[in-house]
Design an enzyme around this catalytic site. Sequence first.
Site, PDB file in Angstrom:
ATOM      1  N   HIS A 209      88.244  54.848  -1.502  1.00  0.00           N
ATOM      2  CA  HIS A 209      89.459  55.287  -2.005  1.00  0.00           C
ATOM      3  C   HIS A 209      89.425  56.488  -2.996  1.00  0.00           C
ATOM      4  CE1 HIS A 209      93.094  54.546  -4.824  1.00  0.00           C
ATOM      5  NE2 HIS A 209      93.632  54.378  -3.520  1.00  0.00           N
ATOM      6  N   LYS A 211      88.766  60.446  -3.944  1.00  0.00           N
ATOM      7  CA  LYS A 211      89.300  61.676  -3.854  1.00  0.00           C
ATOM      8  C   LYS A 211      88.643  62.707  -4.853  1.00  0.00           C
ATOM      9  CE  LYS A 211      93.587  58.965  -4.270  1.00  0.00           C
ATOM     10  NZ  LYS A 211      93.041  57.734  -3.474  1.00  0.00           N
ATOM     11  N   ASP A 216      80.490  74.952  -3.807  1.00  0.00           N
ATOM     12  CA  ASP A 216      79.375  75.498  -4.300  1.00  0.00           C
ATOM     13  C   ASP A 216      78.520  74.836  -5.201  1.00  0.00           C
ATOM     14  OD1 ASP A 216      79.901  77.299  -2.138  1.00  0.00           O
ATOM     15  OD2 ASP A 216      80.798  78.913  -3.426  1.00  0.00           O
ATOM     16  N   HIS A 385     102.064  58.227  -8.807  1.00  0.00           N
ATOM     17  CA  HIS A 385     100.932  57.759  -8.237  1.00  0.00           C
ATOM     18  C   HIS A 385      99.596  58.120  -9.106  1.00  0.00           C
ATOM     19  CE1 HIS A 385      97.913  57.854  -4.897  1.00  0.00           C
ATOM     20  NE2 HIS A 385      98.213  56.513  -4.918  1.00  0.00           N
ATOM     21  N   LYS A 387      97.021  58.234 -11.964  1.00  0.00           N
ATOM     22  CA  LYS A 387      96.193  57.433 -12.473  1.00  0.00           C
ATOM     23  C   LYS A 387      95.620  58.201 -14.027  1.00  0.00           C
ATOM     24  CE  LYS A 387      95.554  56.631  -7.974  1.00  0.00           C
ATOM     25  NZ  LYS A 387      96.607  55.755  -7.762  1.00  0.00           N
ATOM     26  N   ASP A 392      94.130  58.909 -28.267  1.00  0.00           N
ATOM     27  CA  ASP A 392      94.225  59.545 -29.787  1.00  0.00           C
ATOM     28  C   ASP A 392      94.171  61.196 -29.619  1.00  0.00           C
ATOM     29  OD1 ASP A 392      94.212  57.267 -30.754  1.00  0.00           O
ATOM     30  OD2 ASP A 392      91.883  57.047 -31.221  1.00  0.00           O
TER      31      ASP A 392
END
Length: 467
Positions: A209, A211, A216, A385, A387, A392
Amino acid sequence: MWVALHLIAQAAVILRVLLRPHRNPASRISWVVVVLAVPVAGILGYLLLGETSIGRRRAERMRQVRAELPAPPTAPADLPERHAPLFRVGESISGYPACSGNAAALLPDSNSAIDALVADIDAATDHVHLVFYIWLPDGNGTKVAHALMRAARRGVACRAMVDDLGSKLLIRHALWRDMAGAGVRLGRALPIGNPLLRPMAGRIDLRNHRKLVVVDGVITWCGSQNCADPEFRVKPRYAPWVDVLLRFEGPVARQNQHLFASDWMAWTDEDLTPLLTAPMPAPGPGFPAQVVASGPTSRHSAMPEMFQSLIYAARRELVVTTPYYVPDDPLQAALCAAANRGVATTIVFPARNDNWAVAAASRSCYAELLAAGVVIHEFEGGLLHAKTLTLDGEVALVGSANMDRRSFDLNYENTILLADAATTALLRDRQAAFIARSRRVTADEVAAWPWQRRLWNNAVAVMGPVL
């Protein structure tokens, strides 16, 4: 005779459920109920979906690759004492220590993030590495593919890996063959093969899952965004998909490089060790950050432990956005405890979820969260979508991991933990923009839900450990 065989099979599977390590009591109870209540299908369900095994050969290959990879160079981080334990938790999960000298940029939206990513690929001089769970042959997916082809043709080593299930549309599309023809090296994580035989080699719904992008070895991208248009035309009724994708420069890119290499070498025959032993530029000024990666072959309960540690560390404010919330009991308790001790605790969910089971299970948690003082918002501008977690005004976590059991146990995930007031403020402002497009859920509203709705939500939530 058939009844006797079935009873013996039931007893054997229940015994395995009870003896299986690292299974919480709720999960054991749920699977025992399923095996007893649903003849034959319950047994088959557990054998196919009850254990987080990718197969012995694959697991051994991944462990071997990880053990043989050289440790990534690090830039010692000067962390405040209050933050150091959080980064020690992250290091215990995936072995990457906090490293200083990083900078980050947050693009305004998904399309501008893809445009900036394409610009980075066009400016690459040595290599480009990508991993995406979902890569679609749509507008943005095609932009990235063409940028890779341009880079490969001018001599840049381009490697792209996708999940075999999540990116099946791209794999079957001419664009996949075009990339291969242009010299882009392609990889497929967790190949399904024959669906009827695949369960014999490990659980079929364990997925990559992640991404992430590395350019470089000094630039990396991390977030919730797949390589696709926000209209997400495979599920257009929930669009737009609203994501967060951060661009980092600094030593944390080498940690993502190490993570990419571990994935790439596990599923292809190419050795990327030389890339990891190449000298790394001296870090400049910047904040400490750390890659936190988890998956079925990581230690048990890694990602929920990271979330819980952050939640318990909050003293003033905690803001979370997640599309999929199916918590285990300790995570739910941690959020309630934060609000009960006076932390301004806010969580934002999508108002319309593309997964009906997750939507019901999430809402079964609302009453307890609200009673503790957690503020709940439901985002109404598409499917939120992103996450994200901000703590603080000083610490943030961003990446691919949801607060659900799939991210905890079944998916390979990648996140970046950082300690920087300026970058956390950028993410906090983005969270505020999400809240401005959301509707606040009240305790009176939840209490007024009809009994049928509460029954449905709670019944689905009971099956959470199975789902």
